[in-house]
Design an enzyme around this catalytic site. Structure first.
Site, PDB file in Angstrom:
ATOM      1  N   PHE A   1      10.310   4.676   7.423  1.00 52.54           N
ATOM      2  CA  PHE A   1      10.091   3.744   8.536  1.00 52.54           C
ATOM      3  C   PHE A   1      10.043   2.283   8.082  1.00 52.54           C
ATOM      4  O   PHE A   1      10.366   1.369   8.815  1.00 52.54           O
ATOM      5  CB  PHE A   1       8.769   4.067   9.230  1.00 52.54           C
ATOM      6  CG  PHE A   1       7.593   3.966   8.294  1.00 52.54           C
ATOM      7  CD1 PHE A   1       6.972   2.758   8.054  1.00 52.54           C
ATOM      8  CD2 PHE A   1       7.135   5.089   7.616  1.00 52.54           C
ATOM      9  CE1 PHE A   1       5.920   2.655   7.159  1.00 52.54           C
ATOM     10  CE2 PHE A   1       6.084   4.994   6.714  1.00 52.54           C
ATOM     11  CZ  PHE A   1       5.474   3.780   6.489  1.00 52.54           C
TER      12      PHE A   1
ATOM     13  N   ASP B   1       3.469  15.910  12.019  1.00 54.24           N
ATOM     14  CA  ASP B   1       3.612  15.592  10.588  1.00 54.24           C
ATOM     15  C   ASP B   1       2.258  15.564   9.890  1.00 54.24           C
ATOM     16  O   ASP B   1       1.919  14.608   9.181  1.00 54.24           O
ATOM     17  CB  ASP B   1       4.331  14.252  10.402  1.00 54.24           C
ATOM     18  CG  ASP B   1       4.877  14.084   8.975  1.00 54.24           C
ATOM     19  OD1 ASP B   1       5.029  15.110   8.270  1.00 54.24           O
ATOM     20  OD2 ASP B   1       5.151  12.946   8.567  1.00 54.24           O
TER      21      ASP B   1
ATOM     22  N   GLY C   1       7.830   4.119   3.175  1.00 53.81           N
ATOM     23  CA  GLY C   1       8.417   5.354   3.703  1.00 53.81           C
ATOM     24  C   GLY C   1       9.736   5.062   4.379  1.00 53.81           C
ATOM     25  O   GLY C   1      10.256   3.950   4.298  1.00 53.81           O
TER      26      GLY C   1
ATOM     27  N   MET D   1       0.822  -1.210   0.000  1.00 52.35           N
ATOM     28  CA  MET D   1       0.000   0.000   0.000  1.00 52.35           C
ATOM     29  C   MET D   1       0.855   1.259   0.000  1.00 52.35           C
ATOM     30  O   MET D   1       0.409   2.319  -0.436  1.00 52.35           O
ATOM     31  CB  MET D   1      -0.920   0.007   1.222  1.00 52.35           C
ATOM     32  CG  MET D   1      -1.867  -1.174   1.284  1.00 52.35           C
ATOM     33  SD  MET D   1      -2.881  -1.170   2.774  1.00 52.35           S
ATOM     34  CE  MET D   1      -3.986   0.200   2.432  1.00 52.35           C
ATOM     35  N   GLY D   2       2.071   1.165   0.528  1.00 48.76           N
ATOM     36  CA  GLY D   2       2.916   2.347   0.598  1.00 48.76           C
ATOM     37  C   GLY D   2       4.274   2.016   1.178  1.00 48.76           C
ATOM     38  O   GLY D   2       4.506   0.912   1.678  1.00 48.76           O
TER      39      GLY D   2
END
Length: 392
Positions: A72, A186, A70, A67-68
């Site tokens: 992290f 954020d 980053g 899904m994504g």
């Protein structure tokens, strides 16, 4: 602002030992950690979990898609065999600092979910576990982000009533986490998700070049939730000097003056402008240019802030505490980028006639240079913009 708020530093629920020594299967820190599961394969060079679609992330979860991704780690869509429903799992990189940050995020998420108000406005943690040296956080599966919605509509502005609805829910979410003595740090359209993925197509106000009707996608449900609490800070804990994604970063952060709850409200101001124009307000990647854009849109920075800037930021100002612009600009392109911006009222008004009045006044309150003068989330919710319907 909020100087009167005093509270002992929040004790983290996992402060019983360093997270890298903990291997858990049920989301609780055991008194004696069981052996870690052996690696299925090597992680990649950056410590990301390597996987194949269709394989298992523990016997309970089947990996469906990515899904994504980053700094992290990665977010994977998985099928929960136990509950027979899709979930989103944040698989954190197998590096100490990210594992440590993930444990803080878990504590924040549990803190947020203490009552129904938190569960309705912020993403919900369902479970967490340590799998092959990766902290895995299981969330409810939500819809696309508001950035995705803007992108899907080719960055056309949202209708005024949609901005009002999104803005109200966002401020309610932030008011709740501020009540818990948490600062998100954020906030951005990528971190605000629709609860569902269902859209309806409606005619756009603009026609295409052939004279036909253009359509845009709007959500069937306007319900949203705030996500990504990986950078969230408890009140009075030690803090990084630089927080927030660049476009939504408050001036006090750039100037090294410290930050607190008001930095979230600055970010919300930037987000609301983006919703009504379709593009980020401050599209820059450099501090001096960023400050020059702020002055172009909002007027000069208060001399007090310039005078108190930390040594690394003092170079952006002349001895008279005026911004060293355009003399200090890195390029002519940078000067042109700043020159293209207008005053806040004009930026808002040029997109639609109805974007004026109370909406512009709300933005001025959120985008005050002085953090202590900025509206709080509760004050912003009481603003006239949220007490009406139709044109702003």
């Amino acid at each position: 602002m909020d100087g009167v708020r005093t509270r002992k530093r929040h004790r983290l629920s996992w402060d019983v030992g360093p997270p890298e020594t903990q291997a858990v299967t049920d989301g609780r820190v055991p008194t004696a950690a069981p052996p870690s599961s052996p690696p299925l394969r090597e992680d990649d060079r950056e410590g990301h979990y390597v996987y194949d679609l269709g394989e298992n992330l523990t016997p309970r979860y089947k990996i469906l898609s990515k899904m994504g991704e980053g700094t992290f780690g990665r977010v994977l869509e998985c099928w929960d065999r136990e509950k027979c429903e899709p979930v989103a799992i944040k698989v954190v990189r197998s590096i100490h600092k990210y594992r440590y940050a993930a444990m803080i995020e878990i504590d924040v998420l549990n803190h947020i979910a203490t009552n129904e108000r938190g569960r309705s406005c912020c993403v919900q943690i369902q479970h967490w576990f340590d799998y092959r040296n990766h902290i895995c956080i299981v969330f409810e599966k939500l819809g696309p982000s508001l950035f995705d919605l803007l992108k899907r509509n080719k960055y056309c502005p949202f209708p005024v009533d949609l901005v009002r609805d999104f803005g109200r829910q966002l401020l309610e979410s932030v008011a709740y986490i501020h009540d818990l003595r948490l600062v998100h740090t954020d906030l951005k359209p990528e971190n605000i998700l629709l609860v569902t993925s269902e859209y309806v197509k409606v005619p756009s106000q603009k026609s295409n070049l052939q004279g036909g009707t253009r359509f845009r996608c709007l959500p069937k449900s306007n319900a949203i939730k705030l996500i990504d609490f990986g950078s969230t800070a408890f009140e009075n804990q030690s803090r990084s000097s630089i927080v927030s994604t660049r476009h939504y970063r408050a001036p006090e952060i750039i100037l090294g003056l410290g930050w607190d709850y008001p930095c979230d409200l600055w970010s919300i101001g930037c987000i609301l402008v983006e919703f009504c124009t379709g593009g980020a307000l401050f599209q820059t990647h450099e501090n001096l240019e960023h400050l020059a854009m702020m002055e172009r849109v909002l007027g000069p920075l208060p001399p007090r802030m310039a005078q108190k800037a930390n040594p690394s930021a003092a170079k952006y100002f002349t001895r008279g505490a005026e911004l060293n612009w355009p003399e200090g600009a890195a390029s002519r392109e940078s000067i042109r980028a700043v020159g293209k911006l207008g005053r806040l009222k004009d930026l808002v008004g040029r997109n639609a006639e109805c974007w004026g009045g109370s909406f512009t006044d709300l933005l001025r309150g959120l985008l005050k240079f002085e953090p202590a003068e900025r509206l709080t989330a509760e004050e912003a919710l009481d603003h006239a913009f949220f007490q009406q319907s139709g044109p702003a």
